[in-house]
Design a protein around this motif. Structure first.
Motif, PDB file in Angstrom:
ATOM      1  N   ILE A   4     -57.373  23.491  54.093  1.00  0.00           N
ATOM      2  CA  ILE A   4     -57.507  24.283  53.333  1.00  0.00           C
ATOM      3  C   ILE A   4     -56.641  24.153  52.001  1.00  0.00           C
ATOM      4  CG2 ILE A   4     -58.022  27.063  52.316  1.00  0.00           C
ATOM      5  CD1 ILE A   4     -59.883  27.235  54.418  1.00  0.00           C
ATOM      6  N   THR A   5     -56.854  23.771  50.880  1.00  0.00           N
ATOM      7  CA  THR A   5     -56.293  23.830  50.182  1.00  0.00           C
ATOM      8  C   THR A   5     -56.472  24.408  48.388  1.00  0.00           C
ATOM      9  OG1 THR A   5     -57.252  21.418  49.330  1.00  0.00           O
ATOM     10  CG2 THR A   5     -55.307  21.336  50.520  1.00  0.00           C
ATOM     11  N   LEU A   6     -54.638  24.712  47.828  1.00  0.00           N
ATOM     12  CA  LEU A   6     -55.890  25.601  46.706  1.00  0.00           C
ATOM     13  C   LEU A   6     -55.271  24.666  45.358  1.00  0.00           C
ATOM     14  CD1 LEU A   6     -53.703  28.710  47.590  1.00  0.00           C
ATOM     15  CD2 LEU A   6     -56.005  28.296  46.858  1.00  0.00           C
ATOM     16  N   VAL A  23     -60.658  26.707  45.487  1.00  0.00           N
ATOM     17  CA  VAL A  23     -59.969  26.760  47.292  1.00  0.00           C
ATOM     18  C   VAL A  23     -61.422  25.351  47.830  1.00  0.00           C
ATOM     19  CG1 VAL A  23     -60.083  27.947  49.290  1.00  0.00           C
ATOM     20  CG2 VAL A  23     -60.123  29.295  47.442  1.00  0.00           C
ATOM     21  N   LEU A  24     -60.458  24.854  48.516  1.00  0.00           N
ATOM     22  CA  LEU A  24     -61.478  23.667  48.913  1.00  0.00           C
ATOM     23  C   LEU A  24     -60.672  23.787  50.587  1.00  0.00           C
ATOM     24  CD1 LEU A  24     -59.507  22.338  46.518  1.00  0.00           C
ATOM     25  CD2 LEU A  24     -61.757  20.951  46.927  1.00  0.00           C
ATOM     26  N   ALA A  31     -64.899  28.215  47.527  1.00  0.00           N
ATOM     27  CA  ALA A  31     -64.595  29.907  46.783  1.00  0.00           C
ATOM     28  C   ALA A  31     -63.691  28.864  45.396  1.00  0.00           C
ATOM     29  CB  ALA A  31     -63.681  30.686  47.358  1.00  0.00           C
ATOM     30  N   VAL A  32     -64.152  30.277  44.256  1.00  0.00           N
ATOM     31  CA  VAL A  32     -63.202  30.302  43.293  1.00  0.00           C
ATOM     32  C   VAL A  32     -62.394  32.288  43.550  1.00  0.00           C
ATOM     33  CG1 VAL A  32     -63.264  30.121  40.808  1.00  0.00           C
ATOM     34  CG2 VAL A  32     -64.714  28.603  41.627  1.00  0.00           C
ATOM     35  N   GLY A  56     -68.467  31.905  44.842  1.00  0.00           N
ATOM     36  CA  GLY A  56     -68.253  31.339  46.812  1.00  0.00           C
ATOM     37  C   GLY A  56     -69.524  30.182  46.787  1.00  0.00           C
ATOM     38  N   PHE A  57     -69.158  29.169  47.679  1.00  0.00           N
ATOM     39  CA  PHE A  57     -70.012  27.938  48.097  1.00  0.00           C
ATOM     40  C   PHE A  57     -70.516  27.968  49.617  1.00  0.00           C
ATOM     41  CE2 PHE A  57     -68.295  27.708  44.476  1.00  0.00           C
ATOM     42  CZ  PHE A  57     -68.959  27.471  43.139  1.00  0.00           C
TER      43      PHE A  57
END
Lengths: 92, 242
Positions: A4-6, A23-24, A31-32, A56-57
Motif C-alpha cells: 500500500i502506498t500513499l 491510496v494505491l 481510495a482517495v 473508493g474503488f
C-alpha cells in the motif's frame, strides 16, 4: 497482501483544495482520502477531525462497501483499506 | 408549539372537507395521550400493536437497522402523521418508529378504527388517502435517493418537510423548526455526516436556506425547488372531493 502506498494530492471539496492522499494497492488506485475538520463531522457519534474516504474503488468502492465513518488518523484509514482488500463481499 | 386543533384534522382538511361528525369521530378516537422522549422507540419492529399512534407534536422516524449499528430512516414524520396506521391491517411491525424529539402521541385503538371503517365511509377513504400519501412519499424518496445528486436530494427533502409542516400550521412565514440532527439527516438521505455538512453548506452558500439553531428559513423557494427537482403533486395538497 499487496504493498500500500500513499501519494499526497490536493482534493477539491467545499469549493477549495484540501489536503488529501491517493491510496494505491500494488500500484492500483483503491481510495482517495481527504482531510476533514471536526466541524465537518458535526453529528457523528464522536465529532472528530481526521480522514474521510472521499472515493473508493474495487473492494473499497460503493459497489462492495459502505462509506465508513471518518478515520482519526491515516493508520486507521489504511487498516480499513487492508480489511476491505481481504474481505471481498463481506460487509465491513 | 401546540395547536389546539388535532393536526390530523388539519392534514386531512387540506385535502377534502370533513363533516363535523367525522371530526368528532377522529377526536373521540383518541383513547389516551402519552409523551415519548427523544431517541426512544414509539413502536418496535416485531411488535403487534392493538392501537395506532398519531403524532400530535414532535418529530419521529420510521427506521430499519442493518449490520454494524447502521440505520436507514425510511420516513420522517411531522405532527398530524399516523406513525403506524398500517399496523391496523398489517398487524406485525416490519420496522420500528423512533422519537427524534420529545413526542406527544395519541393512541387510537384498532377496535375504534374498525368502527370508523364500519360507520364512516368518507372518513375511511380519507384514512386510506393518508396511507396512500405515505406511499407516494416513499416513491418520491426512492427516486430522489437513486437518481438525484446529494445536494438536490437534500433540497428536495427540505421542500417536502417545509410544505408538510406548513399544512399542519407549523410554519411561520418562510421558517420552520427542524430539530433533526445532521446524523439523522444522514441516515435519512443515505449520506455520511461529512456529505450532509457539505450539501447544507452548499445550499447556504448559494443563499437558498438559512439555519439558526433548529430554525430553518427558506430564502429562495423557487430556486430550492429547481435545485431539488421538486414538484408537490405527490403530496396531494389540492382540496377536492375524495
Amino acid at each position: 497482501m499487496p504493498e500500500i502506498t500513499l501519494q499526497p494530492i490536493s482534493v477539491m471539496t467545499d469549493g477549495g483544495g484540501h489536503e488529501g492522499h491517493l491510496v494505491l494497492a500494488a500500484g492500483h488506485l483503491v481510495a482517495v482520502l481527504s482531510r476533514v475538520t471536526a466541524e465537518e463531522t458535526l453529528g457523528e457519534r464522536e465529532q472528530i477531525e481526521g480522514w474521510f474516504l472521499e472515493a473508493g474503488f474495487g473492494p473499497c468502492g460503493p459497489l462492495m462497501s459502505v462509506t465508513p465513518p471518518v478515520f482519526t488518523d491515516l493508520d486507521q484509514a489504511l487498516a480499513w483499506i487492508r480489511t476491505r482488500l481481504e474481505a471481498g463481499l463481506d460487509p465491513s | 408549539m401546540t395547536c389546539m386543533t388535532n393536526p390530523l384534522i388539519l392534514k386531512l382538511e387540506q385535502r377534502d372537507q370533513l363533516s363535523d361528525a367525522e371530526k368528532r369521530a377522529l377526536e373521540n378516537a383518541i383513547s389516551r395521550v402519552r409523551v415519548v422522549e427523544a431517541d426512544e422507540d414509539i413502536v418496535r419492529e416485531g411488535d403487534r400493536p392493538n392501537e395506532s399512534s398519531l403524532l400530535l407534536d414532535g418529530f419521529a422516524a420510521r427506521y430499519k437497522l442493518v449490520s454494524n449499528g447502521r440505520r436507514q430512516i425510511s420516513a420522517l414524520h411531522v405532527p398530524g402523521d399516523f406513525l403506524d396506521l398500517h399496523s391496523f391491517l398489517l398487524k406485525t411491525m416490519d420496522h420500528g418508529v423512533l422519537a427524534l424529539t420529545t413526542c406527544r402521541i395519541a393512541a387510537v385503538p384498532h377496535a375504534t378504527l374498525e368502527k370508523i371503517t364500519d360507520e364512516f365511509p368518507h372518513l375511511t377513504r380519507m384514512l386510506w388517502l393518508n396511507t396512500l400519501i405515505d406511499g407516494a412519499i416513499h416513491r418520491e424518496w426512492l427516486t430522489a435517493m437513486g437518481r438525484l445528486s446529494a445536494t438536490a436530494h437534500m433540497a428536495h427533502l427540505i421542500c417536502e418537510l417545509y410544505l408538510r409542516l406548513k399544512v399542519v400550521g407549523r410554519a411561520e412565514g418562510d421558517t420552520v423548526q427542524l430539530p433533526i440532527t445532521q446524523a439523522e439527516l444522514g441516515d435519512t438521505l443515505g449520506l455520511s455526516t461529512v456529505h450532509v455538512n457539505r450539501v447544507l453548506q452548499e445550499l447556504r452558500k448559494e443563499g437558498l436556506i438559512r439555519f439558526q439553531g433548529d430554525s430553518l428559513t427558506i430564502l429562495d423557494w423557487e430556486r430550492l425547488k429547481k435545485v431539488g427537482e421538486f414538484t408537490s403533486t405527490y403530496l396531494s395538497l389540492q382540496n377536492e372531493h375524495r
